[in-house]
Design a protein around this motif. Structure first.
Motif, PDB file in Angstrom:
ATOM      1  N   VAL A 345       0.857  -1.192   0.000  1.00  0.00           N
ATOM      2  CA  VAL A 345       0.000   0.000   0.000  1.00  0.00           C
ATOM      3  C   VAL A 345       0.890   1.238   0.000  1.00  0.00           C
ATOM      4  O   VAL A 345       1.724   1.409   0.883  1.00  0.00           O
ATOM      5  N   LEU A 346       0.696   2.118  -0.986  1.00  0.00           N
ATOM      6  CA  LEU A 346       1.566   3.284  -1.129  1.00  0.00           C
ATOM      7  C   LEU A 346       0.887   4.601  -0.807  1.00  0.00           C
ATOM      8  O   LEU A 346       1.539   5.535  -0.351  1.00  0.00           O
ATOM      9  N   HIS A 347      -0.414   4.723  -1.063  1.00  0.00           N
ATOM     10  CA  HIS A 347      -1.027   6.044  -0.907  1.00  0.00           C
ATOM     11  C   HIS A 347      -2.505   5.901  -0.617  1.00  0.00           C
ATOM     12  O   HIS A 347      -3.125   4.886  -0.941  1.00  0.00           O
ATOM     13  N   MET A 348      -3.053   6.960  -0.004  1.00  0.00           N
ATOM     14  CA  MET A 348      -4.481   7.041   0.288  1.00  0.00           C
ATOM     15  C   MET A 348      -4.963   8.431  -0.116  1.00  0.00           C
ATOM     16  O   MET A 348      -4.219   9.398  -0.027  1.00  0.00           O
ATOM     17  N   TRP A 358      -9.743   6.168  -1.215  1.00  0.00           N
ATOM     18  CA  TRP A 358      -9.156   5.321  -2.248  1.00  0.00           C
ATOM     19  C   TRP A 358      -7.739   4.959  -1.805  1.00  0.00           C
ATOM     20  O   TRP A 358      -6.974   5.825  -1.366  1.00  0.00           O
ATOM     21  N   ILE A 359      -7.379   3.687  -1.938  1.00  0.00           N
ATOM     22  CA  ILE A 359      -6.091   3.198  -1.464  1.00  0.00           C
ATOM     23  C   ILE A 359      -5.415   2.414  -2.588  1.00  0.00           C
ATOM     24  O   ILE A 359      -6.027   1.512  -3.186  1.00  0.00           O
ATOM     25  N   SER A 360      -4.149   2.739  -2.865  1.00  0.00           N
ATOM     26  CA  SER A 360      -3.406   2.034  -3.916  1.00  0.00           C
ATOM     27  C   SER A 360      -2.608   0.889  -3.306  1.00  0.00           C
ATOM     28  O   SER A 360      -1.919   1.057  -2.303  1.00  0.00           O
ATOM     29  N   ALA A 361      -2.720  -0.295  -3.925  1.00  0.00           N
ATOM     30  CA  ALA A 361      -1.948  -1.473  -3.526  1.00  0.00           C
ATOM     31  C   ALA A 361      -1.085  -1.854  -4.726  1.00  0.00           C
ATOM     32  O   ALA A 361      -1.532  -2.577  -5.625  1.00  0.00           O
ATOM     33  N   SER A 364      -0.396  -5.572  -5.750  1.00  0.00           N
ATOM     34  CA  SER A 364      -1.624  -6.303  -6.076  1.00  0.00           C
ATOM     35  C   SER A 364      -2.294  -5.742  -7.324  1.00  0.00           C
ATOM     36  O   SER A 364      -3.361  -6.230  -7.741  1.00  0.00           O
ATOM     37  N   ASP A 365      -1.690  -4.694  -7.913  1.00  0.00           N
ATOM     38  CA  ASP A 365      -2.205  -4.083  -9.145  1.00  0.00           C
ATOM     39  C   ASP A 365      -3.672  -3.683  -9.024  1.00  0.00           C
ATOM     40  O   ASP A 365      -4.503  -3.983  -9.891  1.00  0.00           O
ATOM     41  N   ARG A 366      -3.958  -2.975  -7.918  1.00  0.00           N
ATOM     42  CA  ARG A 366      -5.343  -2.551  -7.766  1.00  0.00           C
ATOM     43  C   ARG A 366      -5.451  -1.317  -6.868  1.00  0.00           C
ATOM     44  O   ARG A 366      -4.554  -1.015  -6.080  1.00  0.00           O
ATOM     45  N   VAL A 367      -6.578  -0.624  -7.038  1.00  0.00           N
ATOM     46  CA  VAL A 367      -6.984   0.459  -6.158  1.00  0.00           C
ATOM     47  C   VAL A 367      -8.274   0.010  -5.482  1.00  0.00           C
ATOM     48  O   VAL A 367      -9.219  -0.431  -6.146  1.00  0.00           O
ATOM     49  N   GLY A 388       0.682   6.996  -6.316  1.00  0.00           N
ATOM     50  CA  GLY A 388      -0.021   8.174  -5.841  1.00  0.00           C
ATOM     51  C   GLY A 388      -1.428   8.300  -6.390  1.00  0.00           C
ATOM     52  O   GLY A 388      -1.681   8.009  -7.566  1.00  0.00           O
ATOM     53  N   ILE A 389      -2.347   8.745  -5.530  1.00  0.00           N
ATOM     54  CA  ILE A 389      -3.721   9.040  -5.929  1.00  0.00           C
ATOM     55  C   ILE A 389      -3.995  10.494  -5.570  1.00  0.00           C
ATOM     56  O   ILE A 389      -3.743  10.923  -4.444  1.00  0.00           O
ATOM     57  N   PHE A 390      -4.524  11.262  -6.537  1.00  0.00           N
ATOM     58  CA  PHE A 390      -4.709  12.698  -6.337  1.00  0.00           C
ATOM     59  C   PHE A 390      -6.050  13.118  -6.936  1.00  0.00           C
ATOM     60  O   PHE A 390      -6.309  12.855  -8.114  1.00  0.00           O
TER      61      PHE A 390
END
Length: 400
Positions: A345-348, A358-361, A364-367, A388-390
């Motif tokens: 998990v890198l970003h929320m 929204w959370i990036s994994a 696991s190639d998914r949000v 990153g999610i923005f």
């Protein structure tokens, strides 16, 4: 004179012609930008433009270079995304057409940027060569370059990596110099940049944040416990050291990933911050910046982010504990949930009013999208190595 009987058909024809001229191109839906956002797909050098209500990918924009530590800012009208690539590329993307409008390779290695208060300028923080470059937001033509110079112990001039670059009220930018242990303030109100330097702020400032009001700039220190605070209402007072020695007498753990302060949590008169090299979230009183509490968490925190209503704080972690996200109730100061969105998990990112996150994994190639009230998963999007999610509401928030 045109008779009354002829006026309505002519008006109807005129309106139809006007609407025909305003139709979107075949690849563009007519939509506002307030519901949009982007997901950085680091492995493919692409940007996924997403609809935050419909939970779907609208476009994928490719050709953005090295996005291994990319960040994104938005234009004042929230139509354009400015993508800051690790390879020094600065790219402006039209969110409505999914097209690159401008792109410049402005350095050898960069680490993020900021958009000025009036939206006219884009500043980029550079590692190599160390310094800040400022561009016109419409054309990406260079407006100014400010080298991050300092004197080493032998008196020789060196250039420092720039970190923690943020926008501040008054068309100013603030940033930290990692090797130099300095904070610089750039005033772009006039025709030429005016730079104010604050020296000896602490050892190795590694990242920084600015409060929601734009008053306080806080730099985290990697080389020592504590943080450095600059009051932008009273810069003449200099930099104040806060939370000194919060780890006194404790052994610091190996640091696998540097914490990020950009997503700090402000809840009431408290600031919630990640502790460097410790499995703790720190809570400080923003009246006097004293340490008031610590919360033991699952691992070394990276992002400590508040839900917009300040009732929850969400925390993700460094390797090897980065498959977990924890939710803290800010009133009780207790962990109320431990979630497993996926690997790495890198970003929320919260939706503007905080009903979802929204959370990036990455691995696991998914949000994964969660309802922040029920803490249940509500959607899942396929994405190749997302980081990153923005969301576009950042366009109207200081420092984001």
């Amino acid at each position: 004179m045109i008779s009354r009987s002829l006026r309505r058909p002519l008006a109807a024809v005129s309106i139809l012609a006007l609407l025909a001229g305003c139709q979107a191109t075949p690849n563009t839906e007519l939509r506002g930008t307030g519901d949009l956002g982007v997901v950085v797909e680091r492995a493919t050098g692409s940007l996924a433009v997403v609809d935050t209500s419909e939970h779907r990918v609208l476009e994928r924009v490719e050709g953005l270079g090295d996005l291994s530590h990319a960040s994104v800012k938005f234009s004042r009208d929230a139509r354009y995304a400015f993508v800051f690539g690790r390879d020094g590329g600065l790219t402006r993307v039209d969110l409505l057409t999914g097209e690159i409008t401008h792109r410049v390779m402005q350095s050898g290695n960069s680490i993020g940027g900021a958009v000025s208060q009036d939206g006219s300028l884009v500043a980029v923080a550079n590692y190599e060569p160390g310094g800040v470059k400022i561009f016109d937001s419409e054309t990406l033509e260079e407006v100014a370059e400010i080298p991050a110079t300092y004197r080493d112990e032998d008196g020789r001039e060196q250039r420092s990596k720039v970190v923690g670059l943020v926008d501040a009220p008054g068309n100013r930018f603030v940033y930290s110099l990692f090797e130099a242990g300095e904070i610089h303030l750039i005033d772009m109100h006039g025709d030429t940049p005016e730079v104010t330097r604050f020296t000896d702020v602490g050892e190795e400032p590694y990242d920084a944040l600015i409060g929601p009001s734009g008053r306080y700039y806080v730099a985290g220190l990697f080389g020592e416990d504590g943080l450095a605070l600059l009051d932008l209402w009273h810069p003449e007072a200099g930099v104040q050291r806060i939370l000194p020695d919060y780890g006194r007498g404790e052994e610091r753990l190996p640091v696998y990933k540097m914490p990020h302060l950009e997503g700090w949590a402000m809840a009431g008169n408290e600031a919630w911050l990640p502790a460097v090299g410790r499995h703790e979230v720190l809570i400080a009183d923003t009246d006097d910046w004293s340490l008031v509490d610590r919360i033991a968490v699952h691992g070394q925190p990276i992002f400590v982010m508040r839900r917009p209503d300040e009732r929850q704080v969400w925390v993700n972690f460094a390797h090897p504990d980065n498959d977990v996200v924890q939710v803290i109730d800010t009133e009780r100061r207790e962990i109320v949930a431990t979630l497993e969105p996926g690997e790495a998990v890198l970003h929320m990112e919260f939706t503007p009013k905080g009903e979802q996150v929204w959370i990036s994994a990455r691995d696991s190639d998914r949000v994964v999208v969660y309802d922040t009230r029920t803490l249940e998963e509500v959607a899942r999007l396929d994405s190749e190595s997302p980081s990153g999610i923005f969301f576009t509401d950042r366009a109207h928030r200081i420092g984001l």
